[in-house]
Scaffold this motif. Structure first.
Motif, PDB file in Angstrom:
ATOM      1  N   GLY A  85      77.929  11.637  52.742  1.00 39.78           N
ATOM      2  CA  GLY A  85      76.881  12.235  53.543  1.00 39.78           C
ATOM      3  C   GLY A  85      76.415  13.559  52.989  1.00 39.78           C
ATOM      4  O   GLY A  85      76.966  14.095  52.023  1.00 39.78           O
ATOM      5  N   PRO A  86      75.381  14.131  53.613  1.00 42.22           N
ATOM      6  CA  PRO A  86      74.837  15.407  53.121  1.00 42.22           C
ATOM      7  C   PRO A  86      75.809  16.570  53.267  1.00 42.22           C
ATOM      8  O   PRO A  86      75.715  17.557  52.544  1.00 42.22           O
ATOM      9  N   GLY A  87      76.753  16.465  54.207  1.00 41.26           N
ATOM     10  CA  GLY A  87      77.728  17.537  54.364  1.00 41.26           C
ATOM     11  C   GLY A  87      78.625  17.694  53.153  1.00 41.26           C
ATOM     12  O   GLY A  87      79.089  18.799  52.859  1.00 41.26           O
ATOM     13  N   ARG A  88      78.854  16.614  52.420  1.00 36.03           N
ATOM     14  CA  ARG A  88      79.710  16.696  51.239  1.00 36.03           C
ATOM     15  C   ARG A  88      79.076  17.580  50.160  1.00 36.03           C
ATOM     16  O   ARG A  88      79.747  18.447  49.586  1.00 36.03           O
ATOM     17  N   ASP A  89      77.795  17.362  49.909  1.00 32.72           N
ATOM     18  CA  ASP A  89      77.108  18.189  48.910  1.00 32.72           C
ATOM     19  C   ASP A  89      77.084  19.653  49.329  1.00 32.72           C
ATOM     20  O   ASP A  89      77.237  20.559  48.502  1.00 32.72           O
ATOM     21  N   LEU A  90      76.891  19.899  50.635  1.00 28.88           N
ATOM     22  CA  LEU A  90      76.862  21.275  51.116  1.00 28.88           C
ATOM     23  C   LEU A  90      78.215  21.951  50.923  1.00 28.88           C
ATOM     24  O   LEU A  90      78.292  23.100  50.474  1.00 28.88           O
ATOM     25  N   VAL A  91      79.308  21.252  51.243  1.00 29.52           N
ATOM     26  CA  VAL A  91      80.642  21.831  51.108  1.00 29.52           C
ATOM     27  C   VAL A  91      80.982  22.087  49.639  1.00 29.52           C
ATOM     28  O   VAL A  91      81.513  23.146  49.286  1.00 29.52           O
ATOM     29  N   LEU A  92      80.668  21.126  48.766  1.00 31.71           N
ATOM     30  CA  LEU A  92      80.948  21.309  47.350  1.00 31.71           C
ATOM     31  C   LEU A  92      80.164  22.491  46.785  1.00 31.71           C
ATOM     32  O   LEU A  92      80.693  23.290  45.997  1.00 31.71           O
ATOM     33  N   GLY A  93      78.908  22.621  47.193  1.00 34.00           N
ATOM     34  CA  GLY A  93      78.107  23.760  46.744  1.00 34.00           C
ATOM     35  C   GLY A  93      78.645  25.072  47.271  1.00 34.00           C
ATOM     36  O   GLY A  93      78.676  26.081  46.554  1.00 34.00           O
ATOM     37  N   PHE A  94      79.079  25.086  48.536  1.00 31.76           N
ATOM     38  CA  PHE A  94      79.637  26.300  49.117  1.00 31.76           C
ATOM     39  C   PHE A  94      80.933  26.698  48.409  1.00 31.76           C
ATOM     40  O   PHE A  94      81.143  27.883  48.092  1.00 31.76           O
ATOM     41  N   ASN A  95      81.815  25.725  48.151  1.00 27.81           N
ATOM     42  CA  ASN A  95      83.065  26.031  47.452  1.00 27.81           C
ATOM     43  C   ASN A  95      82.809  26.582  46.053  1.00 27.81           C
ATOM     44  O   ASN A  95      83.492  27.506  45.599  1.00 27.81           O
ATOM     45  N   ALA A  96      81.829  26.021  45.358  1.00 25.89           N
ATOM     46  CA  ALA A  96      81.492  26.531  44.024  1.00 25.89           C
ATOM     47  C   ALA A  96      80.958  27.963  44.105  1.00 25.89           C
ATOM     48  O   ALA A  96      81.277  28.809  43.258  1.00 25.89           O
ATOM     49  N   MET A  97      80.160  28.245  45.143  1.00 22.96           N
ATOM     50  CA  MET A  97      79.637  29.599  45.310  1.00 22.96           C
ATOM     51  C   MET A  97      80.763  30.583  45.591  1.00 22.96           C
ATOM     52  O   MET A  97      80.797  31.697  45.037  1.00 22.96           O
ATOM     53  N   VAL A  98      81.734  30.189  46.430  1.00 23.95           N
ATOM     54  CA  VAL A  98      82.860  31.068  46.738  1.00 23.95           C
ATOM     55  C   VAL A  98      83.701  31.315  45.487  1.00 23.95           C
ATOM     56  O   VAL A  98      84.202  32.426  45.263  1.00 23.95           O
ATOM     57  N   ASP A  99      83.870  30.279  44.651  1.00 26.71           N
ATOM     58  CA  ASP A  99      84.604  30.464  43.397  1.00 26.71           C
ATOM     59  C   ASP A  99      83.948  31.535  42.535  1.00 26.71           C
ATOM     60  O   ASP A  99      84.627  32.414  41.985  1.00 26.71           O
TER      61      ASP A  99
END
Length: 311
Positions: free
Chosen positions: A88-102
């Motif tokens: 779902g779209p939430g997966r892309d959002l979470v992966l993008g957020f985790n990459a930004m936090v990294d």
């Protein structure tokens, strides 16, 4: 499927189903609708809204969960990442957020390292100037006063002696401040001796008693890691005297597994560890630079600061 197209397909499917229902069902609306016809239209509209809401909820609910979890991420406690949904779209959002936090944590770590390095360099410069310039000048004044005291008449000897003692106290204070700014004993004799000097100075200038325990056979640490351990111990002792009003403090340096552990425990007033001040934030940032873990526990009758660094 991206969120835009998913919402578009859901709304299109609902409107298509409603259109087919109007075409197939034996329902008609007169030029001037009667109450029964209005009731049928209202029921159909309600059914469309409910169906659309249920279908959209399955697509948008993960986004709401991600937003709530984002609000709980604490930049002062790095390392936490959100678990992405299976699809779902939430997966892309979470992966993008985790990459930004990294990226943000990496940049923050580099920025903190540069800031602390600049701070240590400035401490070293000030300590050198205090020791070499002001300290030497006070030493010259002290020697001059001693000679003047020997040559002065008896009625001035006492005043010169008092002035000489005051100058000696000022010289001792300058040397003490220089040691606090840049512990030369840490570079010359190592961490154990530096902690011994630190606790000795603390006991002399504080009403609290200090107990120091350093385990024998500790593994060697890098100079940067030793400096981190020393600064954390220095900050913890300062907090125990300045804020906690402790009457007894215990400092220990031991080895647990493959890690060297520093603990500073006092019996003073506790505080809310969830409200980090500048001192605690500084200790946490230093611990991260040494790949260490800092934990602070506090109760109404004491506080314990524990730092673990890899050996």
């Amino acid at each position: 499927m991206r969120l835009y197209w998913r919402v578009l397909v859901i709304n299109g499917a609902v409107l298509t189903a409603a259109t087919l229902a109007l075409v197939v069902a034996p329902v008609s609306v007169s030029r001037h609708p009667v109450v029964s016809e209005a009731a049928v239209l209202g029921f159909g509209l309600f059914l469309m809204v409910v169906t659309n809401a249920l279908l959209l909820r399955s697509s948008l609910a993960p986004l709401d969960r991600v937003v709530r979890e984002m609000a709980s991420v604490d930049p002062q406690r790095p390392g936490r990442r959100l678990k992405p949904p299976d699809s779902g779209p939430g997966r892309d959002l979470v992966l993008g957020f985790n990459a930004m936090v990294d990226r943000l944590e990496e940049e923050r770590s580099m920025s903190n390292a540069k800031q602390l390095a600049a701070q240590e360099a400035e401490r070293h410069r000030i300590a050198r100037e205090l020791h070499d310039d002001i300290g030497q000048q006070l030493t010259v004044v002290l020697l001059g006063l001693k000679q003047a005291e020997q040559r002065a008449p008896a009625e001035l000897a006492d005043e010169l002696a008092a002035l000489r003692e005051s100058t000696r106290d000022g010289l001792d204070d300058v040397r003490r401040v220089a040691r606090q700014l840049r512990p030369g004993v840490l570079d010359d004799l190592g961490l154990a001796s530096a902690l011994a000097s630190l606790t000795h100075d603390f006991a002399e200038h504080s009403s609290a008693s200090v107990r120091r325990v350093v385990a024998p056979g500790l593994p060697p640490l890098s100079s940067d890691t030793e400096l981190v351990v020393y600064r954390v111990a220095q900050e913890a002792l300062t907090n125990a005297a300045r804020h906690a009003g402790a009457s007894a403090v215990e400092l220990s340096l031991t080895k647990v597994g493959d890690r060297v552990v520093l603990e500073v425990a006092d019996d003073g007033r506790g505080f809310d560890v969830r409200r980090d001040g500048a001192g605690l934030r500084g200790m946490r940032e230093r611990a991260r630079l040494a790949a260490g873990d800092l934990t602070v526990t506090s109760s109404p009758v004491g506080t314990t600061v524990r730092l673990e660094v890899p050996a």
